[in-house]
Structure formats: structure tokens, C-alpha cells
Design an enzyme around this catalytic site. Sequence first.
Site, PDB file in Angstrom:
ATOM      1  N   CYS A   1      -0.945   0.042   8.024  1.00 14.26           N
ATOM      2  CA  CYS A   1      -1.594   0.545   6.809  1.00 14.26           C
ATOM      3  C   CYS A   1      -3.002   1.056   7.102  1.00 14.26           C
ATOM      4  CB  CYS A   1      -1.618  -0.548   5.741  1.00 14.26           C
ATOM      5  SG  CYS A   1       0.015  -0.885   5.027  1.00 14.26           S
TER       6      CYS A   1
ATOM      7  N   CYS B   1      -3.133  -4.033   7.033  1.00 20.97           N
ATOM      8  CA  CYS B   1      -2.720  -4.503   8.354  1.00 20.97           C
ATOM      9  C   CYS B   1      -3.178  -3.505   9.418  1.00 20.97           C
ATOM     10  CB  CYS B   1      -1.205  -4.683   8.410  1.00 20.97           C
ATOM     11  SG  CYS B   1      -0.252  -3.154   8.259  1.00 20.97           S
TER      12      CYS B   1
ATOM     13  N   GLU C   1       0.826  -1.208   0.000  1.00 21.50           N
ATOM     14  CA  GLU C   1       0.000   0.000   0.000  1.00 21.50           C
ATOM     15  C   GLU C   1       0.864   1.264   0.000  1.00 21.50           C
ATOM     16  OE1 GLU C   1      -2.249  -3.058   2.634  1.00 21.50           O
ATOM     17  OE2 GLU C   1      -0.186  -2.593   2.065  1.00 21.50           O
TER      18      GLU C   1
ATOM     19  N   LYS D   1      -2.445   4.571   8.318  1.00 21.95           N
ATOM     20  CA  LYS D   1      -1.993   5.476   7.255  1.00 21.95           C
ATOM     21  C   LYS D   1      -3.127   5.798   6.278  1.00 21.95           C
ATOM     22  CE  LYS D   1       2.967   4.600   7.438  1.00 21.95           C
ATOM     23  NZ  LYS D   1       4.199   4.238   6.703  1.00 21.95           N
TER      24      LYS D   1
ATOM     25  N   LYS E   1      12.786   9.009   0.073  1.00 22.12           N
ATOM     26  CA  LYS E   1      12.578  10.410   0.477  1.00 22.12           C
ATOM     27  C   LYS E   1      13.515  11.360  -0.268  1.00 22.12           C
ATOM     28  CE  LYS E   1      10.914   9.920   5.274  1.00 22.12           C
ATOM     29  NZ  LYS E   1      10.999   8.457   5.469  1.00 22.12           N
TER      30      LYS E   1
END
Length: 442
Positions: free
Chosen positions: A231, A140, A87, A234, A364
Site C-alpha cells: 500500500c 503496509c 486502502e 501504491k 476489473k
Amino acid sequence: MNASTGSKSLADQVARLCYSHFDNLPKKGKPLQGREWTIVAAFVQRTAKKVNSNLSLKVVSMGTGSKCVGQSKLSHDGDLLNDSHAEILARRGFLRYLYHHMEMAASGKESDIFVVDPKTRKFTQKEEISFLFFSSHTPCGDASIIVKEPMKTESGCTEEVLQPTNGSISHRDEEPPLKLPRLEIQDVHRTGAKCVEGGPQDLKHPGIDHHIVGALRTKPGRGDQTLSMSCSDKLAKWNILGIQGSLLMNFLSKPVYVSHIIIGKCHFSQSVMERALITRFESAVNQIQNTKFMQHKPEISQSQLNFRFGKQIDDENCQVQPCPSSIIWCACPVKQLEVAVEGRKQGVTKKTQNQSSCHLDICKKNLFKKFLFLLSKFQVDDLPMHLKERRTDIQTMTYNQVKRLCTDYVQMWEKVRINILPTWTTKPTALTEFTVSLAANS
């Protein structure tokens, strides 16, 4: 066609599209058939055609994987993926896709998904464009804590399962008739995600009371515990603050939300998904939301199509192992496909891991470079005002400093942290104090 039928039809259509897209990817990074399993997730762009009212669907990013890096292995240079769940990788690929279209629009080319607001000079998502999120497996964390199907006893009776009440799962505590055997203990499907320290903790009682529901959780890692949120958590955050994150929000007039969340054939509960992604935070969000950031409530549905590399849903003792590698794909003209292992590009060694050419495009550091490159594509007068004033300084700022430029996003995230997600993990600031140079951009 009623709404329910339409939702099921769309769910199967999206699942079929995503599985087909996965099958057409090169073999590298895929699980070994019969020996390994993985999860696949994707962002799908839906375009409503005004002429004939038809819908066009296309996969714009995809990720696979189920691994996470422990906190002792985190990088201070922004070159390592902390979280390689499918994800999260699909979302990072989606950020690349958004950058690509912003670069096109900033260069005067037509973008399929953005128009420029003439007053604010910010990008606005076209009305006919929407985005769907697909995952072959339930996220999850909280969304995976699902009451198992009732099991028949020798008497032929089944145990009745009630919905969660007051933040915890419960079941009816009734004795069966005296001449019948006791009903078997009801249980829940387990999640490997651990409750965050400082918040409510799992009871770990036998059966249905093993987990509590509604708690924030971190993902398990190999060795030490991770700092990566589940997840479920998030996705819930993205429903409030948008998928785009703080860097891209500098260029957007509104956050980018998903209109649908579709899950493949697996252990699934509609009410549990809605609880995990929306309703457990709903009342608190209502107190702090504003005209720009409002809790989005995507339609949630399930496909009945199997993913051929999925974990066997009917055999929790299956010996098939999780695939160690991850695939990242996005609909960009260069570097569409990458394969990662333990947060780094597959094949990278300790000697080469610090070379910029060996960094994943979704880490990043490279997404930070894409932000600075996008900034450079604008004429000064075409930049949003808050960026125009800081344009020269930004080139030497740290990643952490640039993440705080979009004050609307930062202020909303701080409100969410205080009022809704107080135990959300905080990574050491040192992990975000790196800088980049456009000259090193590959």
C-alpha cells in the site's frame, strides 16, 4: 488556530466521521469483537462553501480488510480481486463514485464534483472540491518500517534514535559508561511486505537492521507470494499518476489527487510516512514530471482516535486474528455495500462464481463495463477526440487494449516504471486480455 492545531483538528474530525460511518454499516462482514481485527480506509470529499467559508465533509467510499490473493489463484477473466487491503478497496469504491458522477454529467445532469470543459469535452474537478484519504492504520510496506520507541534500561538511560541516512535506518553506535549495563538493542516495527525480487533486499539482521528502507515491496499472501505491491508503494504511485487510473483518465483533463492523507491512532512516524509516499521518489520524479502529471504532496497527519476493531498497537503478540472478510461501500445509488471473501462476493460458490450477478461491482470486469457504459452515454460529438475516433472499435477491445487508449497516462506510467519504479511487479498479460459486453451489464 495555527496550522498544526488545524491539521490535528481535521485529522480527528475525519477519523470520527469515518469510524461513525463504519459503525452505521450493517453487521455483515465486520470483525467479531474481541476475536478479530481489521483495517478501515476511506475517501472523504471536502467541499469548501464559498458563502460562509465552512467546510463540508462526507465519506464517499470505504473499504475494510487486510487479505491478498496469491499469484497462483489470479483470474484471467477480471472477476477476482487480487488485493483486498482496505486502502485498495476504498480506492476501487472511489472509482465507482467517480463513474457515477461522470454518468450524471454526461447525461446533462449537474454533478457535485465535475464540470465539462467546453473545448476538450473532458471533465474537470470543481475548484471547491477536494478529496482526503483516511486509513485507521499505517500503510503496509515502507511506511510501516518505523523505529520503535526508545526503551529505558536499568540505568534509566534511553537509546537515541537517528533518522534514516542514505536509504537505511541507523542508530548511534556508542558504548555507555563502563559502570552501566549495555543499552538494549533498538528495533523497528516490522512489515509483512517482502522486497521485490531484482531490487534491494532486507538484511534481516537482529534489531534495527532487519529491514532496509525505501525498497519496493509486495504484499504477503496466503500460501504463495502475491504480485500486489504494498500500500505504501501504491499510494506513492497515486501521488504521481492520480487515483483515477488509466480508464477514467480518458475523460479527465487532469488527474484526481488527494489533498490530505490521515492515519488513525497506531504506530506512526511523520518523517517515515513522508519518505515512503513522497521523498524517496521525489528527485527522480522531478526529472520526468510534466504539466499534467506532477508529484502531488498531500498534507500528512495523524488522528489520536482509536478504531475499536483495530489491531492492538501495544501488544504485538496479541492472539486476535485478522478478519477474513472485507467490506466495500461507496456513495452510489445502487449496490452501495458489498462483502468479499478471498477476492469474491461472500456466499459465491464454485458453481456460481462465473455468473455476472455474482461478481463484485469493483472487480476489473465490472469497472471495465462501467467505462463502456459511460462511453455510451455521450453523444458522439461530445466525446474527447481520441475516443471519438475509436468509439466503434472500443466495444470489442480487450481490457488491456482499452487501458492503453489514454496515451498521456500510458507514457507517463512507462516513464515512471523505467526511471522510478523499475522493479514494480508485472502481471502476466493474459490476465488482462478479457473482453466484456454491455448486454451483460447488471
